[in-house]
Design an enzyme around this catalytic site. Sequence first.
Site, PDB file in Angstrom:
ATOM      1  N   GLN A 160     -10.404  -2.703   2.078  1.00 34.59           N
ATOM      2  CA  GLN A 160      -9.961  -3.372   3.305  1.00 34.59           C
ATOM      3  C   GLN A 160      -9.977  -2.434   4.508  1.00 34.59           C
ATOM      4  O   GLN A 160      -9.563  -2.804   5.601  1.00 34.59           O
ATOM      5  CB  GLN A 160      -8.579  -4.005   3.117  1.00 34.59           C
ATOM      6  N   GLY A 166       4.618 -10.302   4.350  1.00 29.42           N
ATOM      7  CA  GLY A 166       5.379 -10.195   5.598  1.00 29.42           C
ATOM      8  C   GLY A 166       4.716 -10.935   6.750  1.00 29.42           C
ATOM      9  O   GLY A 166       3.486 -10.914   6.888  1.00 29.42           O
ATOM     10  N   ARG A 174       2.243   3.076   9.385  1.00 29.65           N
ATOM     11  CA  ARG A 174       1.465   3.827  10.384  1.00 29.65           C
ATOM     12  C   ARG A 174       2.332   4.379  11.513  1.00 29.65           C
ATOM     13  O   ARG A 174       1.863   5.226  12.275  1.00 29.65           O
ATOM     14  CB  ARG A 174       0.349   2.952  10.952  1.00 29.65           C
ATOM     15  N   LYS A 211       4.796  -9.875   9.580  1.00 28.54           N
ATOM     16  CA  LYS A 211       4.223  -8.780  10.386  1.00 28.54           C
ATOM     17  C   LYS A 211       2.695  -8.873  10.415  1.00 28.54           C
ATOM     18  O   LYS A 211       2.069  -8.622  11.435  1.00 28.54           O
ATOM     19  CB  LYS A 211       4.677  -7.449   9.777  1.00 28.54           C
ATOM     20  N   GLY A 234      10.743  -2.868   5.854  1.00 28.90           N
ATOM     21  CA  GLY A 234       9.951  -4.106   5.850  1.00 28.90           C
ATOM     22  C   GLY A 234       9.546  -4.474   4.424  1.00 28.90           C
ATOM     23  O   GLY A 234       9.739  -5.611   3.977  1.00 28.90           O
ATOM     24  N   HIS A 235       8.986  -3.477   3.711  1.00 28.31           N
ATOM     25  CA  HIS A 235       8.620  -3.718   2.308  1.00 28.31           C
ATOM     26  C   HIS A 235       9.860  -4.081   1.489  1.00 28.31           C
ATOM     27  O   HIS A 235       9.829  -4.984   0.645  1.00 28.31           O
ATOM     28  CB  HIS A 235       8.002  -2.463   1.687  1.00 28.31           C
ATOM     29  N   MET A 292       0.844  -1.202   0.000  1.00 29.02           N
ATOM     30  CA  MET A 292       0.000   0.000   0.000  1.00 29.02           C
ATOM     31  C   MET A 292       0.882   1.257   0.000  1.00 29.02           C
ATOM     32  O   MET A 292       0.394   2.351   0.321  1.00 29.02           O
ATOM     33  CB  MET A 292      -0.937  -0.007   1.205  1.00 29.02           C
TER      34      MET A 292
HETATM   35  P1  AMP Z   1       1.346  -2.867   3.534  1.00 32.38           P
HETATM   36  O1  AMP Z   1       1.926  -1.829   2.622  1.00 32.38           O
HETATM   37  O2  AMP Z   1       1.282  -2.425   4.954  1.00 32.38           O
HETATM   38  O3  AMP Z   1       0.058  -3.438   3.017  1.00 32.38           O
HETATM   39  O4  AMP Z   1       2.377  -4.075   3.530  1.00 32.38           O
HETATM   40  C1  AMP Z   1       2.761  -4.707   2.342  1.00 32.38           C
HETATM   41  C2  AMP Z   1       3.496  -5.972   2.669  1.00 32.38           C
HETATM   42  O5  AMP Z   1       4.648  -5.659   3.463  1.00 32.38           O
HETATM   43  C3  AMP Z   1       2.660  -6.959   3.489  1.00 32.38           C
HETATM   44  O6  AMP Z   1       2.916  -8.276   3.027  1.00 32.38           O
HETATM   45  C4  AMP Z   1       3.181  -6.760   4.884  1.00 32.38           C
HETATM   46  O7  AMP Z   1       3.038  -7.900   5.719  1.00 32.38           O
HETATM   47  C5  AMP Z   1       4.653  -6.470   4.616  1.00 32.38           C
HETATM   48  N1  AMP Z   1       5.247  -5.742   5.742  1.00 32.38           N
HETATM   49  C6  AMP Z   1       4.782  -4.610   6.332  1.00 32.38           C
HETATM   50  N2  AMP Z   1       5.568  -4.276   7.383  1.00 32.38           N
HETATM   51  C7  AMP Z   1       6.535  -5.221   7.463  1.00 32.38           C
HETATM   52  C8  AMP Z   1       7.634  -5.446   8.344  1.00 32.38           C
HETATM   53  N3  AMP Z   1       7.913  -4.623   9.371  1.00 32.38           N
HETATM   54  N4  AMP Z   1       8.426  -6.522   8.125  1.00 32.38           N
HETATM   55  C9  AMP Z   1       8.158  -7.384   7.104  1.00 32.38           C
HETATM   56  N5  AMP Z   1       7.134  -7.224   6.239  1.00 32.38           N
HETATM   57  C10 AMP Z   1       6.332  -6.169   6.408  1.00 32.38           C
END
Ligand code: AMP
Length: 282
Positions: free
Chosen positions: A58, A144, A184, A146, A33-34, A27
């Site tokens: 979502q 992730g 966030r 996470k 992490g990404h 997103m």
């Molecule tokens: P999001 O942009 O929050 O939807 O996250 C996109 C992807 O990055 C999802 O698969 C999350 O689980 C992963 N993700 C977000 N934060 C982390 C993190 N701290 N460590 C590993 N993966 C992460």
Amino acid sequence: MKVVGSLDAMRAARASLPDPLGLVPTMGFLHEGHLSLVRHARAECASVAASIFVNPTQFAPTEDLSSYPRDLDRDLEMLEAEGVDLVWTPSEDEMYPAGFQTWVTVETLTRPLEGAHRPGHFRGVTTVVAKLFNAFQPQRAYFGQKDAQQAVVVRCMAMDLDFPLQVIICPTVREADGLAMSSRNSYFDPQQRQAAVVLFQALSRASEAFDSGEREADKLRQLMTETLAGEELARLEYISVAHPDTLEELSGPIDSGLLSMAVFIGKVRLIDNMLVGEQRES
Ligand code: AMP
């Protein structure tokens, strides 16, 4: 790196990429992490694609869709630096055109934990991920740990709907003090940022107790609850010791488990988790 907005342009660009293609759905407002997912994909795949889409379906009406942080230019610079080949940045209309009415729902696995507190959340996640899988036709997709429940739910959906791809779950990337990286986290003032480490502290306390021989699920939940109670800025939404695959809440002695929680720090809702026991990440 090719950046495209329309589905047609994306499909055309994808067609010229060599297999296996690794997909990293996001997103945006990217962090380490990404990028760790991108690096796993880059190491294992002939080509790498990412999507940046703040998926409205979502988010509940009460949630932070309109204020969700965005910085597309910075995101694209970061993805380019990691050697990504293709980025899709669809508009909401492209993803959900007028008349859209088809949803993908995973049943039992979406009922507890996040599903119990965010009605409709996983229906939005699995629908958009199914559309991304159809659009990109990746051989591997990276998520992730996470978002532990999301990982389990997406893996189940991919299997149930016979997507010919491997879902790969990468370890949670943390800040130096243990706070799990999250887009966030940018909402926090300095005092809240300091308080937010309490999730990691609570999970670590229970995980260390497990490693020292504590096997009672109730005791592990109690240790996490006590730790959170020591931080006055933290408001607990749920705390869980669940089966890592079925996500059923556990009681009595356990061999392995998924410790997880959702906690408000001010208005910001954080989730975090750790696996203990046999299935633990190395
Ligand atoms: P999001 O942009 O929050 O939807 O996250 C996109 C992807 O990055 C999802 O698969 C999350 O689980 C992963 N993700 C977000 N934060 C982390 C993190 N701290 N460590 C590993 N993966 C992460």
